[in-house]
Design an enzyme around this catalytic site. Structure first.
Site, PDB file in Angstrom:
ATOM      1  NE  ARG A 259      -3.069  -1.503  -0.422  1.00  0.00           N
ATOM      2  CZ  ARG A 259      -2.900  -2.760  -0.861  1.00  0.00           C
ATOM      3  NH1 ARG A 259      -2.723  -3.768  -0.034  1.00  0.00           N
ATOM      4  NH2 ARG A 259      -2.916  -3.029  -2.147  1.00  0.00           N
TER       5      ARG A 259
ATOM      6  CB  VAL B 139      -4.067   4.711   6.084  1.00  0.00           C
ATOM      7  CG1 VAL B 139      -4.976   4.282   7.230  1.00  0.00           C
ATOM      8  CG2 VAL B 139      -4.143   3.704   4.942  1.00  0.00           C
TER       9      VAL B 139
ATOM     10  CG  HIS C 201      -9.681   4.344  10.298  1.00  0.00           C
ATOM     11  ND1 HIS C 201     -10.651   4.063   9.360  1.00  0.00           N
ATOM     12  CD2 HIS C 201     -10.340   4.487  11.487  1.00  0.00           C
ATOM     13  CE1 HIS C 201     -11.838   4.034   9.950  1.00  0.00           C
ATOM     14  NE2 HIS C 201     -11.683   4.301  11.226  1.00  0.00           N
TER      15      HIS C 201
ATOM     16  CB  THR D 178     -17.131   6.991   4.013  1.00  0.00           C
ATOM     17  OG1 THR D 178     -17.275   5.960   5.003  1.00  0.00           O
ATOM     18  CG2 THR D 178     -17.995   8.181   4.402  1.00  0.00           C
TER      19      THR D 178
HETATM   20  N1  APR Z   1     -15.960   9.086  -5.502  1.00  0.00           N
HETATM   21  C1  APR Z   1     -16.586   9.077  -4.296  1.00  0.00           C
HETATM   22  N2  APR Z   1     -16.975   7.952  -3.685  1.00  0.00           N
HETATM   23  C2  APR Z   1     -16.728   6.780  -4.298  1.00  0.00           C
HETATM   24  C3  APR Z   1     -16.091   6.710  -5.549  1.00  0.00           C
HETATM   25  C4  APR Z   1     -15.708   7.940  -6.167  1.00  0.00           C
HETATM   26  N3  APR Z   1     -15.109   7.977  -7.353  1.00  0.00           N
HETATM   27  N4  APR Z   1     -15.990   5.403  -5.885  1.00  0.00           N
HETATM   28  C5  APR Z   1     -16.550   4.692  -4.886  1.00  0.00           C
HETATM   29  N5  APR Z   1     -16.998   5.518  -3.926  1.00  0.00           N
HETATM   30  C6  APR Z   1     -17.690   5.208  -2.677  1.00  0.00           C
HETATM   31  C7  APR Z   1     -18.432   3.890  -2.643  1.00  0.00           C
HETATM   32  O1  APR Z   1     -19.710   4.038  -3.245  1.00  0.00           O
HETATM   33  C8  APR Z   1     -18.522   3.638  -1.143  1.00  0.00           C
HETATM   34  O2  APR Z   1     -19.679   4.239  -0.582  1.00  0.00           O
HETATM   35  O3  APR Z   1     -16.716   5.105  -1.651  1.00  0.00           O
HETATM   36  C9  APR Z   1     -17.268   4.325  -0.600  1.00  0.00           C
HETATM   37  C10 APR Z   1     -16.190   3.366  -0.146  1.00  0.00           C
HETATM   38  O4  APR Z   1     -16.630   2.622   0.947  1.00  0.00           O
HETATM   39  P1  APR Z   1     -15.658   1.593   1.690  1.00  0.00           P
HETATM   40  O5  APR Z   1     -14.913   0.797   0.676  1.00  0.00           O
HETATM   41  O6  APR Z   1     -16.460   0.874   2.690  1.00  0.00           O
HETATM   42  O7  APR Z   1     -14.573   2.554   2.407  1.00  0.00           O
HETATM   43  P2  APR Z   1     -14.685   3.364   3.770  1.00  0.00           P
HETATM   44  O8  APR Z   1     -16.082   3.761   4.054  1.00  0.00           O
HETATM   45  O9  APR Z   1     -13.648   4.411   3.713  1.00  0.00           O
HETATM   46  O10 APR Z   1     -14.237   2.268   4.812  1.00  0.00           O
HETATM   47  C11 APR Z   1     -14.092   2.634   6.163  1.00  0.00           C
HETATM   48  O11 APR Z   1     -13.171   0.536   6.721  1.00  0.00           O
HETATM   49  O12 APR Z   1     -11.852  -1.163   6.049  1.00  0.00           O
HETATM   50  C12 APR Z   1     -11.914  -0.092   6.873  1.00  0.00           C
HETATM   51  O13 APR Z   1     -10.232   1.129   7.866  1.00  0.00           O
HETATM   52  C13 APR Z   1     -10.843   0.912   6.630  1.00  0.00           C
HETATM   53  O14 APR Z   1     -10.989   3.322   6.700  1.00  0.00           O
HETATM   54  C14 APR Z   1     -11.603   2.139   6.206  1.00  0.00           C
HETATM   55  C15 APR Z   1     -12.966   1.920   6.811  1.00  0.00           C
END
Ligand code: APR
Length: 232
Positions: A56, A88, A104, A176
């Site tokens: 990463r 991160v 995180h 998110t």
């Molecule tokens: N622009 C904005 N959002 C987007 C895009 C984009 N181009 N592409 C995807 N997404 C959105 C998805 O629709 C989803 O809602 O980003 C979000 C990603 O969600 P996750 O993969 O669950 O990531 P996150 O919410 O940051 O996860 C939280 O989980 O695994 C742990 O510690 C890790 O910080 C992370 C935490």
């Protein structure tokens, strides 16, 4: 100046080429969370976990902030901005945001595996140190580990984050899935008068009774739209 808080997640960096976690093809499909993102996983197979984060970290050197990060930084012209990020990576910093709370952890830092939050042993890695190996030691003699908050660990920065959300006039949630607590609960601390926006190209399940203005777009386009609305 109005106080604006950004809460960002993996989608913020998706357009920079960093995979999200829970989208189709996301990181957690390829690497089970229990193996690479828990203290137990690290105890069982430290080499695998170190390699996961080394990769990463290496990837971070080959990517750049996207337009979305740049527009978040640009908000500082008009608002008193705090970025609370679950990411991160260091793309908010590199885009110019000045006040960032990493909930995180940070890929570019390493810490003690005996006491990850002992600030004496948290160190910024220079690129030559980006490859952490089994046997590398933190300042307290324990195995050096990535400065990452794993599942099942405390989130020491959450209290500070709550204080900023409580003061917010505007809260902007970007990229998110709001699956992971305590970060996902932060929006509930926004004061009643706060405007809340959510930028995400997909539908996000929000467990909150707050009124949220949804901008169903990716981070770059969504941020451009938000700025256009603010400047109207
Ligand atoms: N622009 C904005 N959002 C987007 C895009 C984009 N181009 N592409 C995807 N997404 C959105 C998805 O629709 C989803 O809602 O980003 C979000 C990603 O969600 P996750 O993969 O669950 O990531 P996150 O919410 O940051 O996860 C939280 O989980 O695994 C742990 O510690 C890790 O910080 C992370 C935490």
């Amino acid at each position: 100046m109005k106080k604006l808080v950004v809460l960002s997640g993996a989608g913020m960096s998706a357009e920079s080429g960093i995979s999200t976690f829970r989208d189709t093809g996301g990181l957690w499909e390829k690497y089970p969370i229990e193996d690479v993102a828990t203290p137990d996983g690290f105890f069982k197979n430290p080499d695998l976990v170190l390699r996961f984060y080394n990769d990463r970290r290496k990837q971070l050197m080959s990517v750049k902030p996207n337009k979305g990060h740049e527009l978040v930084a640009e908000l500082e012209k008009d608002f008193d901005v705090t970025v609370i990020t679950q990411n991160v990576d260091n793309l908010h910093e590199r885009a110019g945001s000045k006040h960032i709370i990493h909930l995180h952890g940070e890929l570019t830092k390493a810490c003690s595996s005996r006491n990850p939050n002992d600030s004496r042993y948290i160190k910024e890695l220079i690129p030559e140190e980006y490859e952490i190996k089994v046997g590398d030691k933190a300042g307290d003699g324990s195995q050096l580990r990535p400065y990452i908050v794993w599942f099942g660990e405390a989130v020491p920065r959450i209290e500070t984050a709550v204080q900023f959300v409580k003061q917010a006039d505007i809260l902007v949630i970007i990229g998110t899935s709001l699956n992971v607590y305590p970060a996902a609960g932060l929006l509930n601390y926004a004061p009643d008068h706060a405007e809340i926006y959510l930028i995400d190209p997909h539908e996000v399940q929000v467990s909150s009774s707050k009124t949220i203005e949804v901008i169903r777009k990716g981070a770059s386009e969504g941020m451009a739209e938000l700025l256009a609305r603010f400047r109207k």
